[in-house]
Design a protein around this motif. Structure first.
Motif, mmCIF file in Angstrom:
data_model
loop_
_atom_site.group_PDB
_atom_site.id
_atom_site.type_symbol
_atom_site.label_atom_id
_atom_site.label_comp_id
_atom_site.label_asym_id
_atom_site.label_seq_id
_atom_site.Cartn_x
_atom_site.Cartn_y
_atom_site.Cartn_z
ATOM 1 N N GLU A 133 51.216 54.536 42.765
ATOM 2 C CA GLU A 133 51.181 54.360 41.317
ATOM 3 C C GLU A 133 49.742 54.207 40.816
ATOM 4 O O GLU A 133 49.370 54.777 39.782
ATOM 5 N N LEU A 134 48.931 53.465 41.540
ATOM 6 C CA LEU A 134 47.526 53.306 41.160
ATOM 7 C C LEU A 134 46.776 54.630 41.282
ATOM 8 O O LEU A 134 45.918 54.950 40.456
ATOM 9 N N GLU A 135 47.107 55.393 42.328
ATOM 10 C CA GLU A 135 46.504 56.716 42.502
ATOM 11 C C GLU A 135 46.850 57.613 41.332
ATOM 12 O O GLU A 135 46.002 58.347 40.802
ATOM 13 N N THR A 173 41.034 49.247 41.432
ATOM 14 C CA THR A 173 42.125 48.398 41.886
ATOM 15 C C THR A 173 42.713 48.917 43.189
ATOM 16 O O THR A 173 43.078 48.139 44.078
ATOM 17 N N LEU A 174 42.791 50.238 43.319
ATOM 18 C CA LEU A 174 43.320 50.848 44.534
ATOM 19 C C LEU A 174 42.482 50.453 45.743
ATOM 20 O O LEU A 174 43.022 50.089 46.801
ATOM 21 N N GLU A 175 41.178 50.498 45.598
ATOM 22 C CA GLU A 175 40.295 50.128 46.703
ATOM 23 C C GLU A 175 40.445 48.643 47.044
ATOM 24 O O GLU A 175 40.426 48.255 48.219
ATOM 25 N N THR A 176 40.619 47.819 46.005
ATOM 26 C CA THR A 176 40.834 46.389 46.235
ATOM 27 C C THR A 176 42.107 46.161 47.033
ATOM 28 O O THR A 176 42.142 45.352 47.974
ATOM 29 N N ARG A 228 43.075 47.006 55.367
ATOM 30 C CA ARG A 228 42.379 48.055 56.100
ATOM 31 C C ARG A 228 41.323 47.541 57.063
ATOM 32 O O ARG A 228 41.056 48.157 58.106
ATOM 33 N N ASN A 229 40.703 46.404 56.774
ATOM 34 C CA ASN A 229 39.513 45.991 57.507
ATOM 35 C C ASN A 229 39.769 45.081 58.702
ATOM 36 O O ASN A 229 38.821 44.642 59.364
#
Length: 289
Positions: A76-78, A85-88, A94-95
């Motif tokens: 949805e963010l994409e 926000t997507l990266e957040t 991910r890390n």
């Protein structure tokens, strides 16, 4: 050996924040717009930790969901083109590799950490308590302690000096200063009366511990409160192995306490580029009234 793994006990009931914590884990209560537990996970990641075990309990599924990938939300963010926000959202999972296990019985912090033996194996590991957030934008608290461990190769306890009338709230170090900010630990005392405290160096939610702790925990009897206290086990370990305490640099918040939680919320909001200026003016307006 490098410290690669961290354990975060998060099985407590959060009774001090009822009724909010009746259905929401206390570790998921937000400071501004981020769960308290995420601040702690980020400290571990920023310090170089690769694998984290979160020890949960019943009704804590929200923790597992938060640190999992959310395909629908990310899609949805994409679609909206909200890359920030997507990266957040992606940075949450991910890390680092995040694992969970349940503490089936509420038998204390020592019992919870004992549940991590299989995850830890024969490696040194970090412990970060969910009630303590430490702010240091230059070098995370855990990273400071890991650097001490890399020189000493023994268990390191994170401490800060507290007022004499506060020592009864903490595990207190019985030790001798060997250099600035570093103490050789002889023993530990759990929540002593002010006139019985061997020092004012209080253990504040950060540890690096050698795997020898697990054998000690297996024979540690319940202490104060009828629970297995990690302070009691560490005190025994200090008689078997060399141990140090490091007086870390940073602003520590006790977010398991309502006053500390409010202080963290206000101060983190004031540090935000998108909120700080307007929020400061709002607070000044309240004070003027």
């Amino acid at each position: 050996m490098k410290v690669r793994k961290a354990v975060i006990p998060a099985a407590g009931l959060g009774t001090r924040f009822l009724p909010a914590t009746k259905a929401i884990p206390k570790e998921m209560l937000p400071i501004v717009d981020k769960p308290t537990l995420q601040y702690i996970v980020e400290e571990a990641v920023d310090s170089g930790i690769e694998d984290i075990l979160i020890i949960t309990g019943r009704n804590k599924a929200a923790i597992e969901n938060h640190f999992d990938k959310s395909y629908e939300l990310e899609a949805e963010l994409e679609k909206k083109g909200d890359q920030e926000t997507l990266e957040t959202m992606r940075s949450i999972w991910r890390n680092v590799n995040i694992h969970t296990i349940r503490q089936k019985e509420a038998n204390g912090l020592g019992h919870a950490i004992g549940r991590a033996e299989r995850f830890v194996g024969d490696e040194p590991f970090a412990v970060l308590l969910g009630d303590d957030i430490v702010y240091n934008p230059e070098k995370p608290c855990l990273r400071q302690m890991m650097e001490v461990y890399e020189k000493k190769g023994v268990s390191i306890l994170g401490v800060q000096t507290v007022p004499a009338d506060q020592v009864h709230k903490y595990g207190i170090v019985d030790g001798k200063a060997v250099k600035e900010r570093l103490y050789r630990v002889n023993g530990l005392v759990e929540k002593p009366a002010p006139d019985e405290a061997p020092s004012r160096a209080a253990i504040l939610g950060r540890y690096i511990i050698t795997p020898g702790i697990f054998e000690v925990l297996k024979t540690t009897a319940p202490g104060k409160g009828g629970e297995v206290q990690i302070t009691d086990a560490l005190s025994v370990l200090a008689k078997k192995e060399t141990m140090f305490a490091y007086d870390f640099v940073g602003r520590r918040y006790d977010v398991g306490d309502k006053q500390g939680f409010l202080e963290a919320t206000v101060e983190y909001a004031l540090r935000r580029d998108d909120l700080g200026e307007t929020f400061r003016k709002y607070l000044e307006g309240i004070l003027d009234k």
